[in-house]
Write a protein that holds these residues in place. Structure first.
Motif, PDB file in Angstrom:
ATOM      1  N   LEU A  25      84.349  79.552  -0.178  1.00 31.77           N
ATOM      2  CA  LEU A  25      85.324  80.480   0.403  1.00 31.77           C
ATOM      3  C   LEU A  25      86.676  79.785   0.527  1.00 31.77           C
ATOM      4  O   LEU A  25      86.771  78.686   1.069  1.00 31.77           O
ATOM      5  CB  LEU A  25      84.851  80.947   1.776  1.00 31.77           C
ATOM      6  N   LYS A  26      87.716  80.408   0.019  1.00 29.39           N
ATOM      7  CA  LYS A  26      89.076  79.850   0.100  1.00 29.39           C
ATOM      8  C   LYS A  26      90.026  80.946   0.537  1.00 29.39           C
ATOM      9  O   LYS A  26      90.199  81.941  -0.142  1.00 29.39           O
ATOM     10  CB  LYS A  26      89.507  79.304  -1.264  1.00 29.39           C
ATOM     11  N   TRP A  27      90.611  80.760   1.718  1.00 26.74           N
ATOM     12  CA  TRP A  27      91.598  81.695   2.261  1.00 26.74           C
ATOM     13  C   TRP A  27      92.992  81.312   1.773  1.00 26.74           C
ATOM     14  O   TRP A  27      93.277  80.131   1.570  1.00 26.74           O
ATOM     15  CB  TRP A  27      91.603  81.642   3.785  1.00 26.74           C
ATOM     16  N   ASP A  28      93.886  82.296   1.625  1.00 26.34           N
ATOM     17  CA  ASP A  28      95.302  81.988   1.409  1.00 26.34           C
ATOM     18  C   ASP A  28      95.784  81.154   2.586  1.00 26.34           C
ATOM     19  O   ASP A  28      95.319  81.331   3.719  1.00 26.34           O
ATOM     20  CB  ASP A  28      96.148  83.269   1.376  1.00 26.34           C
ATOM     21  N   ARG A  39      97.777  91.267   5.871  1.00 28.62           N
ATOM     22  CA  ARG A  39      97.341  91.341   4.472  1.00 28.62           C
ATOM     23  C   ARG A  39      96.991  89.935   4.033  1.00 28.62           C
ATOM     24  O   ARG A  39      97.791  89.026   4.171  1.00 28.62           O
ATOM     25  CB  ARG A  39      98.438  91.901   3.574  1.00 28.62           C
ATOM     26  N   VAL A  40      95.783  89.772   3.520  1.00 30.55           N
ATOM     27  CA  VAL A  40      95.317  88.440   3.162  1.00 30.55           C
ATOM     28  C   VAL A  40      94.412  88.503   1.935  1.00 30.55           C
ATOM     29  O   VAL A  40      93.706  89.479   1.721  1.00 30.55           O
ATOM     30  CB  VAL A  40      94.584  87.790   4.351  1.00 30.55           C
ATOM     31  N   SER A  41      94.489  87.457   1.137  1.00 35.10           N
ATOM     32  CA  SER A  41      93.619  87.312  -0.029  1.00 35.10           C
ATOM     33  C   SER A  41      92.736  86.094   0.157  1.00 35.10           C
ATOM     34  O   SER A  41      93.113  85.134   0.824  1.00 35.10           O
ATOM     35  CB  SER A  41      94.449  87.125  -1.308  1.00 35.10           C
ATOM     36  N   PHE A  42      91.563  86.162  -0.428  1.00 30.73           N
ATOM     37  CA  PHE A  42      90.680  85.002  -0.435  1.00 30.73           C
ATOM     38  C   PHE A  42      89.784  85.085  -1.645  1.00 30.73           C
ATOM     39  O   PHE A  42      89.655  86.140  -2.278  1.00 30.73           O
ATOM     40  CB  PHE A  42      89.857  84.916   0.861  1.00 30.73           C
ATOM     41  N   SER A  43      89.180  83.971  -1.992  1.00 28.63           N
ATOM     42  CA  SER A  43      88.204  83.956  -3.082  1.00 28.63           C
ATOM     43  C   SER A  43      86.879  83.445  -2.525  1.00 28.63           C
ATOM     44  O   SER A  43      86.842  82.679  -1.560  1.00 28.63           O
ATOM     45  CB  SER A  43      88.678  83.084  -4.247  1.00 28.63           C
ATOM     46  N   ILE A  44      85.802  83.920  -3.146  1.00 27.99           N
ATOM     47  CA  ILE A  44      84.460  83.525  -2.729  1.00 27.99           C
ATOM     48  C   ILE A  44      83.547  83.701  -3.938  1.00 27.99           C
ATOM     49  O   ILE A  44      83.817  84.534  -4.811  1.00 27.99           O
ATOM     50  CB  ILE A  44      83.987  84.374  -1.515  1.00 27.99           C
TER      51      ILE A  44
END
Length: 77
Positions: A25-28, A39-44
């Motif tokens: 998990l990686k948050w902006d 508003r936020v983006s993340f990858s998982i």
């Protein structure tokens, strides 16, 4: 939303929602605040269960997030 420090709330969300290491998990680093919404983006990892890894933790933070609208953009890798 009125009375909510959105930047501080986002910092707490990032600290609380860490997921399992294998899901990466990686948050902006920063969130965007638009019309009182976070508003936020993340990858998982695509192998992760989004509800279990993210949403259930948010539900446990109910008192803090109840008055804040949060918009997620997620990339499953």
């Amino acid at each position: 939303c009125e009375g909510v420090d959105a930047v501080a709330l986002y910092a707490k969300i990032k600290a609380e929602i860490t997921s399992q290491p294998e899901y990466k998990l990686k948050w902006d680093d920063e969130c965007k605040i638009e019309d009182g919404r976070i508003r936020v983006s993340f990858s998982i990892s695509s192998e992760a269960d989004f509800d279990e890894e993210v949403m259930e933790v948010l539900e446990m933070m109910e008192d803090e997030v109840a008055r804040q609208e949060i918009i997620f953009q997620c990339v499953m890798e």
